[in-house]
Write a protein that holds these residues in place. Structure first.
Motif, PDB file in Angstrom:
ATOM      1  N   PHE A  89      24.921  22.632  56.947  1.00 55.09           N
ATOM      2  CA  PHE A  89      25.976  23.628  56.793  1.00 55.09           C
ATOM      3  C   PHE A  89      26.383  23.709  55.327  1.00 55.09           C
ATOM      4  O   PHE A  89      26.445  24.805  54.731  1.00 55.09           O
ATOM      5  N   ARG A 126      29.918  34.860  57.605  1.00 60.69           N
ATOM      6  CA  ARG A 126      30.053  33.875  58.683  1.00 60.69           C
ATOM      7  C   ARG A 126      28.727  33.138  58.851  1.00 60.69           C
ATOM      8  O   ARG A 126      27.661  33.650  58.476  1.00 60.69           O
ATOM      9  N   GLY A 143      32.510  24.185  60.206  1.00 55.94           N
ATOM     10  CA  GLY A 143      33.087  25.466  59.820  1.00 55.94           C
ATOM     11  C   GLY A 143      34.588  25.368  59.642  1.00 55.94           C
ATOM     12  O   GLY A 143      35.167  25.892  58.680  1.00 55.94           O
ATOM     13  N   THR A 150      32.528  30.546  61.937  1.00 55.60           N
ATOM     14  CA  THR A 150      31.287  30.104  62.573  1.00 55.60           C
ATOM     15  C   THR A 150      31.173  30.717  63.971  1.00 55.60           C
ATOM     16  O   THR A 150      32.131  30.693  64.738  1.00 55.60           O
ATOM     17  N   ALA A 171      34.957  27.412  66.676  1.00 57.20           N
ATOM     18  CA  ALA A 171      33.885  28.400  66.606  1.00 57.20           C
ATOM     19  C   ALA A 171      34.067  29.492  67.656  1.00 57.20           C
ATOM     20  O   ALA A 171      34.631  29.259  68.723  1.00 57.20           O
TER      21      ALA A 171
END
Length: 394
Positions: A89, A126, A143, A150, A171
């Motif tokens: 990520f 995103r 996230g 996310t 998320a």
């Protein structure tokens, strides 16, 4: 290397074929690139996961040591996945935003989200991904930590409780009418049509392979920890055998590379025997090894849902083909019974994590000598998942 051994255990026949940090992280020097291991240790929720010795089981199976790497609580989540998810990520978002990943100021909570807002990308940019469960939770957690929106695509058979766990990490969840491979296709389609979205998945395919190297790198932290812990428990002896769940192949690739590496041999440590385990519902590695080429298999529902992948990553396949010594397929009841056994031993494992114990029992009952399992063996079971609810098979 000899041809891998393939085992269908149900038939028992062998075939050869986070909290906020109290202070800002230090800024790294441009001459010392940030490694995944340093990255993980700089995160405020890093802790070492235990390597549990199971002496009663070792004595029963006439092995020197059976050691279980317990990933039931990693960064506050019940699975190892966040090791790969966090590093991937971070690297992928830094690359898209064109910020230096070596600048550890970017590791502060919300730091990447600040960059997104400063670039006028809020509400547009995103991260999108897909999951059978644990990867999606991990991506959602990262996230939320970094302040980046996310979206997680999930297969239609995923239970609502698991969807809620993913949402609970922050998320958005999108349900796809189909299985995991259908969810992968849906994410690819969105990434193609929505150029503001960044696809970050733990599976590689043609044209999407660079990201996978970060996933595999992230899992090295678990393997390095394990080596150090094994040496402490055994008085300096390394692992001789390791059993790892396969799934789409990322953690199996990392494990195979680690235990078969030239670096290991240069340090005077022999390569370990690597045994992969899959559910009967998604034995794509076994099918690929038998075929000699990577093949896709149609999956069915399984209590080992985190391993329920019908397609191997393209980057994982050549590593597994060259390095895996045996592939074992276990059934639903075998996994469930292994869960019960580990719970009695004080290990709160889920079906995916317990599958490695199920595989060990199968190989010890059938081809123990062929795999060199004896009174000198040091076996590491990678228990990749903590306890969770599931429908008990009958």
């Amino acid at each position: 290397m000899a041809s891998p051994i393939h085992l269908n255990s149900t038939a028992h026949t062998w075939r050869f074929t986070p909290p906020h940090p109290s202070s800002s992280p230090p800024t790294s020097s441009p001459t010392t690139p940030l490694t995944p291991q340093t990255f993980h240790r700089l995160l405020p929720f890093y802790t070492l996961t235990p390597l549990r010795s199971l002496p009663t089981l070792a004595a029963e199976l006439n092995l020197s040591h059976v050691l279980l790497k317990d990933e039931s609580s990693r960064f506050g989540l019940p699975a190892f996945k966040i090791l790969g998810a966090s590093w991937t990520f971070y690297r992928a978002v830094c690359e898209r935003l064109n910020v230096d990943y070596n600048d550890t100021a970017m590791l502060r909570p919300g730091a990447l989200g600040v960059v997104v807002r400063e670039r006028g990308m809020e509400g547009k940019f995103r991260v999108i991904t897909t999951t059978e469960g644990n990867w999606g939770r991990a991506m959602g957690k990262m996230g939320a930590y970094f302040g980046v929106e996310t979206v997680v695509y999930v297969p239609g058979h995923m239970v609502e409780g698991t969807r809620e766990l993913i949402r609970g990490e922050g998320a958005e969840v999108v349900v796809v009418d189909g299985d995991y491979d259908d969810a992968v296709a849906a994410v690819m389609e969105r990434a193609e049509s929505d150029k503001e979205s960044l696809m970050v998945m733990d599976i590689s395919f043609e044209g999407y392979e660079d990201v996978q190297k970060w996933v595999v790198e992230g899992y090295q932290t678990m393997l390095d920890e394990s080596d150090q812990q094994v040496a402490l428990i055994t008085g300096g002896n390394p692992a001789t055998h390791t059993i790892i769940p396969v799934g789409c192949g990322s953690i199996a690739q990392a494990t195979t590379q680690h235990y078969k590496s030239d670096k290991r041999e240069k340090n005077g440590t022999a390569a370990a025997t690597v045994i992969g385990v899959e559910p009967t519902t998604a034995a794509c590695l076994k099918a690929s090894l038998q075929n000699g080429n990577a093949v896709q298999v149609k999956t069915q529902n399984s209590i080992m849902c985190g391993m329920n992948c019908g397609t191997l990553s393209t980057t994982a396949w050549p590593i597994l083909q060259a390095g895996v010594d045996a592939s074992v397929v276990v059934g639903e009841l075998e996994s469930h019974h292994a869960v019960e056994e580990l719970h009695r031993l004080g290990v709160k494992a889920g079906p995916c994590g317990a599958a490695t114990l199920a595989a060990l029992r199968v190989v010890c009952a059938t081809e123990k000598e062929k795999l060199g399992l004896d009174e000198g063996s040091v076996v590491v079971l990678n228990c990749t998942e903590g306890a969770r609810e599931y429908t008990v098979p009958t």
